[in-house]
Scaffold this motif. Structure first.
Motif, short mmCIF file in Angstrom:
data_model
loop_
_atom_site.label_atom_id
_atom_site.label_comp_id
_atom_site.label_asym_id
_atom_site.label_seq_id
_atom_site.Cartn_x
_atom_site.Cartn_y
_atom_site.Cartn_z
N LEU A 91 0.90 -1.26 0.09
CA LEU A 91 0.01 0.16 0.01
C LEU A 91 0.82 1.25 -0.14
O LEU A 91 2.19 1.17 0.12
CB LEU A 91 -1.06 0.02 1.26
CG LEU A 91 -0.32 -0.49 2.58
CD1 LEU A 91 0.55 0.70 3.05
CD2 LEU A 91 -1.69 -0.70 3.51
N LYS A 92 0.24 2.50 -0.24
CA LYS A 92 0.85 3.84 -0.36
C LYS A 92 1.13 4.14 1.21
O LYS A 92 0.45 4.07 1.96
CB LYS A 92 0.05 4.66 -1.02
CG LYS A 92 -0.04 4.43 -2.54
CD LYS A 92 1.31 4.38 -3.57
CE LYS A 92 0.86 4.40 -4.85
NZ LYS A 92 2.38 4.36 -5.61
N ASP A 94 2.07 7.71 3.42
CA ASP A 94 2.38 9.36 3.49
C ASP A 94 2.88 9.69 4.94
O ASP A 94 2.47 8.97 5.90
CB ASP A 94 1.33 9.87 3.60
CG ASP A 94 0.49 10.09 1.94
OD1 ASP A 94 1.24 9.69 1.19
OD2 ASP A 94 -0.56 10.73 1.85
N TYR A 130 -7.39 14.34 2.44
CA TYR A 130 -7.57 12.87 2.78
C TYR A 130 -9.37 12.78 2.83
O TYR A 130 -9.83 11.57 2.98
CB TYR A 130 -7.17 12.17 4.05
CG TYR A 130 -5.86 12.10 3.87
CD1 TYR A 130 -5.11 11.34 3.10
CD2 TYR A 130 -4.94 12.88 4.92
CE1 TYR A 130 -3.65 11.35 2.86
CE2 TYR A 130 -3.69 12.88 4.87
CZ TYR A 130 -3.13 12.07 3.90
OH TYR A 130 -1.48 11.93 3.82
N VAL A 137 -7.99 4.88 4.09
CA VAL A 137 -6.88 5.88 4.50
C VAL A 137 -6.87 5.43 5.86
O VAL A 137 -7.96 5.62 6.73
CB VAL A 137 -6.69 7.13 4.08
CG1 VAL A 137 -5.29 7.72 4.84
CG2 VAL A 137 -6.45 7.33 2.71
N LYS A 197 -5.78 1.48 1.64
CA LYS A 197 -4.82 1.68 0.22
C LYS A 197 -3.72 2.57 0.56
O LYS A 197 -2.79 2.74 0.13
CB LYS A 197 -5.63 2.17 -0.87
CG LYS A 197 -6.78 1.37 -1.66
CD LYS A 197 -7.24 1.87 -2.68
CE LYS A 197 -8.28 1.02 -3.15
NZ LYS A 197 -8.88 1.50 -4.46
N LYS A 198 -3.82 3.23 1.99
CA LYS A 198 -2.71 4.22 2.17
C LYS A 198 -2.80 4.27 3.79
O LYS A 198 -4.03 4.39 4.45
CB LYS A 198 -3.06 5.66 1.77
CG LYS A 198 -2.15 6.64 1.96
CD LYS A 198 -2.21 8.09 1.33
CE LYS A 198 -2.00 7.78 -0.19
NZ LYS A 198 -1.88 9.08 -1.01
#
Length: 273
Positions: A91-92, A94, A130, A137, A197-198
């Motif tokens: 997954l991404k 941040d 977001y 997220v 996903k994040k």
């Protein structure tokens, strides 16, 4: 004495299935308790050579650095980029970095170097929006409202249903049309992918985290707490317990726990409500 072959084979198949399930459960349990075991380590020869040659310049900004540039997030001249392993993440990620966090000491940069396509670093007060994607997220941060990793999917689905139920844009429509619209929205929400996903991490000392954590742009995110781990980092925060992890450790432990959870049989990972 006759033996019923079909029954015998069925019982044998069930026994094998139970054995595989037990083995799989034991494997994931060991991986969760000892996540640094059985790591596939890349050769450190390129770093050893670079250390012998001393500091070299960053090909982007020209700064003198050892191994990598903590400003541009790239290896320096003495460290060929093709010799640095690239990691693909599920997954991404941040990372929101506190402006007072010393760049040269930040372990968040290690994640960016190893997985540049999956990791983004933002310096506070710069935070991505977001709100439209808050159902996919999550923020890793401990607290009274945080959930465990195995509860993430359940709470993301709950967030979607709450968002659908809270819509008031269609109050002027006739009741029948409004009811059909709400039913359609609910059906769409059930079909919507609730896969995480994040994941968002805060990169700062524990004394500085509150300023970022309380930012309204992060308040709508699902809050996730990691299982207590002891840091292996040689430069842990002074005066803090050894359960305070560095950013790169938190990222690693989260991904390991998430992977182990996916390896478990579905009935074990289901959240009981």
């Amino acid at each position: 004495m006759s033996l019923n072959t079909p029954i015998f084979l069925k019982e044998r198949e069930e026994d094998n299935s139970k054995f595989v399930e037990i083995q799989q459960s034991q494997t994931t349990s060991i991986a969760a308790e000892y996540p640094l075991q059985n790591l596939c380590l890349a050769s450190q020869e390129v770093l050893q050579k670079a250390q012998q040659n001393g500091r070299s310049k960053c090909l982007k900004c020209g700064g003198s650095r050892m191994f990598y540039c903590y400003t541009c997030y790239v290896p320096v001249e003495n460290v060929p980029i093709e010799q640095i392993p690239r990691v693909k993440l599920p997954l991404k990620i941040d990372i929101i970095k506190h402006p007072n966090e010393t760049d040269g000491k930040s372990t968040a940069i290690h994640a960016k170097l190893l997985a540049p396509e999956f990791v983004n670093i933002y310096t506070y007060p710069c935070i991505p929006e977001y709100e439209e994607k808050d159902h996919e997220v999550a923020l890793v941060f401990p607290g009274p409202n945080s959930v465990s990793i195995k509860e993430i999917s359940f709470h993301l689905q709950e967030k979607i249903q709450n968002n659908v139920g809270g819509k008031n844009d269609d109050l002027d429509k006739p009741f029948i049309k409004r009811k059909k619209t709400e039913e359609q929205d609910l059906n769409d929400s059930k079909c919507k992918d609730t896969t995480l996903k994040k994941i968002v991490f805060i990169d700062s000392t524990w004394n500085q985290t509150n300023k970022i954590f309380t930012d309204e742009r992060l308040q709508g995110l699902l809050q996730v707490e990691l299982k207590t781990r002891k840091t292996c980092f040689w430069r842990h925060q002074k005066g803090k317990p050894d359960t305070f992890l560095s950013t790169i450790e938190a990222i690693y432990y989260f991904l390991v726990a998430r992977t182990c959870l996916r390896m478990k049989p579905a009935k074990e990972s289901r959240v009981e409500r």
